[in-house]
Design an enzyme around this catalytic site. Structure first.
Site, mmCIF file in Angstrom:
data_model
loop_
_atom_site.group_PDB
_atom_site.id
_atom_site.type_symbol
_atom_site.label_atom_id
_atom_site.label_comp_id
_atom_site.label_asym_id
_atom_site.label_seq_id
_atom_site.Cartn_x
_atom_site.Cartn_y
_atom_site.Cartn_z
ATOM 1 N N HIS A 150 0.818 -1.221 0.000
ATOM 2 C CA HIS A 150 0.000 0.000 0.000
ATOM 3 C C HIS A 150 0.851 1.270 0.000
ATOM 4 O O HIS A 150 0.378 2.336 -0.393
ATOM 5 C CB HIS A 150 -0.986 -0.004 1.179
ATOM 6 N N ASP B 245 0.092 -7.416 1.930
ATOM 7 C CA ASP B 245 0.562 -6.033 1.959
ATOM 8 C C ASP B 245 2.088 -5.951 1.926
ATOM 9 O O ASP B 245 2.706 -5.232 2.713
ATOM 10 C CB ASP B 245 0.012 -5.303 3.195
ATOM 11 N N SER C 222 4.729 2.449 8.093
ATOM 12 C CA SER C 222 4.374 1.302 7.269
ATOM 13 C C SER C 222 5.584 0.830 6.474
ATOM 14 O O SER C 222 6.274 1.624 5.831
ATOM 15 C CB SER C 222 3.246 1.664 6.304
#
Length: 207
Positions: free
Chosen positions: A68, A99, A170
């Site tokens: 993402h 992910d 992230s």
């Protein structure tokens, strides 16, 4: 017989203690930070649209992050701890379900991180994360693996962790006490308290 039983119990105890020992955070940061990068994400006009974190898993510029993080970027610049800038040249592979993404920039002889053995991240395992929350690169946090979870709807296995994941974190490596990667920081849920989750390194190894 009693001596053999005692030896077996002692061996098991030592193995458990090694897995759950508190990491030496100063040494861990010094060892791993050079392999962790701030990812600057840009659109077609060169305007910065976001940031994330990635880490090297090879000396020639193979870098791991979240799918993402890179999904909407036209250009990705990887910034090293020493200030070096590396334009990402290609996306090698992605795994949207877990992910994860593997991306590449051109380099050689760079420090990189290794993966922990499959299944080594259990509830109670002490961890550290190095990421770039809000662009503050090289930020170190610590915690434990709270649980292994199965997300039935997504058909995805995750690690629930107590170390916080903020915007920009992230793609950060989740490290064990030896500096090995046991997961990749992925997302958080806000429901009264923040619950933080990472993709296990087993999925990364498959990718």
């Amino acid at each position: 017989m009693h001596c053999l039983l005692l030896a077996l119990l002692l061996s098991a105890s030592l193995g458990l203690n090694a897995a759950n020992e508190a990491p030496d955070l100063r040494a861990l940061a010094k060892q791993t930070r050079p392999a962790v990068y701030l990812l600057v994400l840009q659109d077609e006009d060169g305007k910065t649209i976001g940031a994330g974190t990635g880490f090297l898993v090879s000396s020639d510029g193979l870098l791991v992050t979240n799918q993402h993080v890179v999904a909407e970027a036209h250009t990705i610049i990887a910034k090293a701890e020493n200030g070096g800038l590396f334009p990402v040249t290609r996306i090698i592979a992605t795994d949207p379900r877990n992910d994860l993404a593997l991306i590449q920039f051109d380099a050689k002889d760079l420090p990189f991180l290794t993966l922990a053995p499959d299944g080594s991240a259990e509830a109670g395992t002490r961890i550290a994360i190095i990421g770039s929350p809000l662009g503050l690169e090289g930020t170190l946090t610590e915690g434990i693996v709270s649980a292994r979870r199965r997300l039935p709807k997504e058909k995805r296995d995750v690690l629930q962790i107590s170390a916080p994941i903020s915007q920009g974190s992230s793609g950060s490596p989740v490290l064990d006490s030896q500096g090995r990667v046991i997961g990749v920081a992925s997302f958080l849920l806000q429901d009264g308290q923040a619950l933080n989750f990472a993709s296990p390194s087993e999925q990364l190894r498959k990718l």
